[in-house]
Enzyme design. Sequence first.
Site, mmCIF file in Angstrom:
data_model
loop_
_atom_site.group_PDB
_atom_site.id
_atom_site.type_symbol
_atom_site.label_atom_id
_atom_site.label_comp_id
_atom_site.label_asym_id
_atom_site.label_seq_id
_atom_site.Cartn_x
_atom_site.Cartn_y
_atom_site.Cartn_z
ATOM 1 N N GLY A 231 0.798 -1.217 0.000
ATOM 2 C CA GLY A 231 0.000 0.000 0.000
ATOM 3 C C GLY A 231 0.833 1.270 0.000
ATOM 4 O O GLY A 231 2.032 1.247 -0.264
ATOM 5 N N HIS B 82 2.336 4.371 -5.187
ATOM 6 C CA HIS B 82 3.008 5.426 -5.944
ATOM 7 C C HIS B 82 3.201 4.946 -7.377
ATOM 8 O O HIS B 82 2.773 3.835 -7.735
ATOM 9 C CB HIS B 82 4.335 5.801 -5.274
ATOM 10 N N HIS C 188 4.406 1.312 -8.007
ATOM 11 C CA HIS C 188 3.351 0.293 -7.924
ATOM 12 C C HIS C 188 2.459 0.360 -9.160
ATOM 13 O O HIS C 188 2.089 -0.669 -9.737
ATOM 14 C CB HIS C 188 2.460 0.551 -6.707
ATOM 15 N N LYS D 163 13.312 -2.601 -8.312
ATOM 16 C CA LYS D 163 13.734 -1.828 -7.136
ATOM 17 C C LYS D 163 14.133 -2.759 -5.979
ATOM 18 O O LYS D 163 15.109 -2.514 -5.287
ATOM 19 C CB LYS D 163 12.577 -0.906 -6.759
ATOM 20 N N SER E 181 7.640 3.989 -0.954
ATOM 21 C CA SER E 181 6.708 4.480 0.079
ATOM 22 C C SER E 181 7.503 5.100 1.220
ATOM 23 O O SER E 181 7.061 6.053 1.860
ATOM 24 C CB SER E 181 5.855 3.332 0.619
HETATM 25 P P1 AMP Z 1 6.009 -2.586 -1.611
HETATM 26 O O1 AMP Z 1 4.643 -1.997 -1.472
HETATM 27 O O2 AMP Z 1 7.107 -1.642 -1.244
HETATM 28 O O3 AMP Z 1 6.125 -3.946 -0.978
HETATM 29 O O4 AMP Z 1 6.206 -2.832 -3.176
HETATM 30 C C1 AMP Z 1 5.310 -3.622 -3.919
HETATM 31 C C2 AMP Z 1 5.913 -3.891 -5.263
HETATM 32 O O5 AMP Z 1 6.161 -2.663 -5.942
HETATM 33 C C3 AMP Z 1 7.259 -4.639 -5.172
HETATM 34 O O6 AMP Z 1 7.326 -5.610 -6.201
HETATM 35 C C4 AMP Z 1 8.243 -3.528 -5.399
HETATM 36 O O7 AMP Z 1 9.467 -3.963 -5.945
HETATM 37 C C5 AMP Z 1 7.495 -2.660 -6.394
HETATM 38 N N1 AMP Z 1 8.054 -1.303 -6.389
HETATM 39 C C6 AMP Z 1 8.261 -0.508 -5.308
HETATM 40 N N2 AMP Z 1 8.857 0.647 -5.696
HETATM 41 C C7 AMP Z 1 9.042 0.567 -7.037
HETATM 42 C C8 AMP Z 1 9.603 1.435 -8.014
HETATM 43 N N3 AMP Z 1 10.103 2.611 -7.702
HETATM 44 N N4 AMP Z 1 9.627 1.013 -9.301
HETATM 45 C C9 AMP Z 1 9.124 -0.205 -9.641
HETATM 46 N N5 AMP Z 1 8.567 -1.058 -8.772
HETATM 47 C C10 AMP Z 1 8.521 -0.684 -7.483
#
Ligand code: AMP
Length: 293
Positions: A34, A37, A40, A152, A189
Amino acid sequence: MKNMNIIESPSEMQSVCRVLRQKGNTIGFVPTMGFLHEGHLSLVRRAISDSDVVVVSIFVNPTQFGPDEDLNRYPKDFERDLSLLKSEGVDLVFHPKASDMYPKNYATFVYVERITDRLCGSKRPGHFRGVATVVSKLFNIVGPCRSYFGQKDYQQTVMVKKMVKDLHMDVEVVVCPTVREPDGLAISSRNSYLLPEERSAATVLIKALRAGEAAILGFNGKSEASSTTVTSVMRSVLDSEPMAEVEYVEAADPDTLDQLKEIQSSTSKSTTLLALAVRIGKTRLIDNLLVKI
Ligand code: AMP
């Protein structure tokens, strides 16, 4: 705008997805914690272009946070997340309660060896075990054809691919490029924790990675391409920023994540992973680049 359903119950989610599959739909799945951005949303857009039905999970998974980490202050804005996902055209949002995902006496965990004991794994004990466990559970609940992850979190992508292969999971893992702010900072995030001066200092991560990349490309074909030289170049950029406290900075094999001695030794694959984790104030940031020679 089409209807978007929000489901909290794991068993309800499982039966809704089962029916969708029985009707012949392909399911694309994007797991998130969640506070969405553009990073995501890039995964969501890719999933929408590939699949009949897109499921996004929003779940701040407690088992991947260490006792001194930011579980309780992890940023949240569920209503905003929902409106972003609705305007992208997502079909289903899975928003389970921690007590339904990990009821009392919960006992089963998934652990991927080796790949998870280095880089972030050596600094965040238990983190990848938590991630592998929740991703397995989410795959079992949603039953996606494809699931989307960001570069990332590079080590996470390698671990999830290995887990899928080793456990014969019937899902294709799609890795999407890192989305960055105009000044190069990888969107995260956790960037919302940064104070204004810290936010400017945080550009040092991409500066260091680009310096490492330039060093590798400059060394191309020459014997002095030791990984120590490349990591020293990156470290000196990081050291030039007084607010940056380095956790690790490495040149690694992109498949095994083994630390490289010679960049040349990776040229059989021609790609080197440059990865780093840096604290800016209280905020831990990670980033990486894949450098192709
Ligand atoms: P998180 O909510 O941080 O667990 O991220 C969920 C998914 O979004 C994961 O697969 C992350 O690698 C991906 N993600 C987070 N930040 C980025 C970004 N800047 N660019 C591409 N994918 C991202």
